[in-house]
Write an enzyme that holds these catalytic residues in place. Structure first.
Site: not given
Lengths: 300, 220
Positions: A55-56, A106, A109, A137, A164, A188, A214, A236
């Site tokens: 949550g940033l 960003n 998010c 991004k 993500t 992942g 990624g 990441g």
């Protein structure tokens, strides 16, 4: 090729030796005001990836400029987030005089409720607010190539691909969401084919350099992102399980490049877009001039 | 340096519902009791945080409750297999206490055997759900054991420096009774070294990373 960390996946202050293994450090996203982030539980593991709903969480731009930025390694990119166009421009303006190599916007998010819509609008406003290079991004959505074109048209000098995507994990016993917030950002291995597709599509659709990320956990994964069109690679989730990943993946990538007949990672950028698969043509590639496939030449 | 070490599994024993996983120590620093290690899990993406239960000159022991796919896989490791381990991490217990009393609940007793050894076997009060779970009490010398519905907070002798580890409700209750206690907390972690921000807990009204600020925190 530079090796970076994905934003939010490393704290250079608590793990300076891990950050030292990277060419460029990217900060966790900074917002105008301090944010504690979401309530726990904020992470979960699945068979194919990890979910997070942090949550940033960040100290806000004031404390960041005073207490964090001066202590970070260089070169550094600052990831910028917000809930309105004004949030982004404010932070870009505050960073203008700082020793910051680039700003990553960003725009994607998955863990906040009020993310701004219209990435192009944010990029254009940020472009007017700073002279620094801007990387947009983006998440691997179906329209990622259009979003990338909009970002490029608005003045983004590069793309960070990918953020993500939303995923959900249920508790084994209670069948309730593991994360307090419900869904979270999936990262992942599961993200890797999506990242490859996004990098591949955006390499065709735009002419700006791409940082590919990624699900990279091996040198082979980095090689594939480069071949799809990324000119830099970020790590990441792999950093969580293996803080030695930067050196290991570099060594593995070097071995992969050698096995494919390339002396320099820059030479393989965009190879996936060549008409003919050239894996049978090792002889000629060893002699290729560096830079043949760089974005500058493609653009040229 | 944050370097993972590959250690050989020496064996494992069943202790009630738990498993004591033993690995050859190699050159690994066992750290301070209450510190933790990230244990790589075969077939899983993320390692699992475990506090050190036992340290001999040749082996390290981790007490594991098989409650999910990761902990079940760790409990299934066989002698001779290799396990990559990162640590010791975080902040352990302060050992400069005059009248130590160890307090543990359930799998939260995991760091207490090593802590007991380092403090020359002080008294301990341990609480468990059932007599089966309480088989783990054999790992802690000088322990008084209570079973539900009796809680450890009902039998705490006064006048001690409490060092506690257990479920959050137990730690909250201990904190109310003994404001000078040292409490070892638990939270899900992806990395154990401050990178993921997954283990944030509220400390003094702020969300902080338990792996960096803890896992042992002062109660007051």
């Amino acid at each position: 090729m530079r090796l970076l960390n994905a934003s939010g996946c490393l704290d250079a202050l608590t793990a300076p030796d891990v950050a030292a293994g990277l060419d460029t450090f990217v900060t966790k996203t900074v917002t105008p005001l301090p944010r504690g982030g979401n309530d726990p539980v904020r992470i979960a593991e699945t068979e194919v990836g990890m979910l997070n709903a942090i949550g940033l969480a960040n100290p806000g731009i004031d404390a960041f400029l005073t207490h964090v930025l001066p202590r970070l390694p260089r070169p550094v990119w600052v990831s910028v987030g917000g809930f309105s166009v004004r949030d982004y421009t404010e932070i870009c303006e505050r960073l203008e005089g700082e020793d910051v190599a680039a700003i990553e916007l960003n725009l994607s998010c998955p863990n906040v409720d009020e993310a701004p819509s219209g990435g192009g609008e944010v990029v254009a406003a940020a472009r007017a607010a700073t002279t620094k290079p801007l990387y947009a991004k983006l998440a691997p959505t179906a329209d990622v190539a259009e979003n990338a074109q909009a970002a490029e048209a608005a003045g983004a000098g590069g793309l960070s691909l990918v953020n993500t995507v939303k995923g959900l994990a249920l508790d084994e016993r209670t069948l309730r969401p593991v994360l307090a917030r419900g869904a979270g950002g999936l990262s992942g291995p599961a993200l890797r084919p999506l990242a490859l597709a996004a990098v591949h599509a955006c390499h065709q659709a735009t002419r700006v350099p791409i940082v590919g990320m990624g699900g990279v956990s091996r040198g082979r994964d980095a090689l594939e992102l480069l071949a799809a069109g990324a000119s830099d690679v970020a790590l990441g989730t792999v950093l969580f399980s293996d803080p030695g990943a930067p050196a290991r993946i570099r060594a593995e990538l070097e071995a992969e490049l050698a096995a494919h007949g390339f002396a320099d990672p820059d030479n393989i950028v965009g190879a996936a877009h060549e008409a003919e698969a050239s894996t049978l043509d090792l002889e000629s590639r060893v002699g290729r001039k560096k830079g043949l496939h760089t974005r500058a030449n493609v653009a040229g | 340096m944050l370097t993972r070490r590959a250690l050989r599994v020496a064996g494992s024993e069943v202790v009630g519902p738990y498993t004591l996983l033993r690995v050859e120590r190699g050159k690994l620093d066992p750290g301070i009791p209450g510190q933790f290690f990230m244990l790589e899990v075969p077939g899983r993406l993320l390692p699992r945080p475990m506090s050190l239960c036992l340290a001999t000159s040749s082996e390290l022991g981790f007490l594991i409750d098989p409650i999910g796919p990761g902990t079940r896989a760790l409990c299934s490791l066989a002698a001779g297999e290799t396990l990559r381990i990162l640590g010791p991490l975080g902040n352990g217990f302060r050992l400069d206490v005059e009248r130590p009393l160890l307090v543990g609940g359930g799998i939260g007793i995991a760091p207490l055997p090593y802590l007991s050894e380092r403090l020359a076997n002080p008294p301990a009060v341990l609480g468990f759900r059932t007599a089966w779970h309480a088989e783990a009490a054999a790992l802690v010398p000088n322990a008084e054991v209570v079973l539900e519905p009796t809680y450890v907070t009902e039998v705490l002798p006064p006048g001690h420096d409490v060092l506690a580890c257990g479920p959050a409700p137990m730690l909250e209750a201990v904190r109310r009774l003994t404001p000078n206690a040292q409490l070892a907390w638990e939270a899900p972690m992806a990395c154990g070294y401050g990178a993921c921000y997954g283990c944030a807990v509220e400390i003094d009204g702020e969300l902080k990373r338990l792996c960096v600020e803890g896992p042992v925190l002062a109660a007051a």
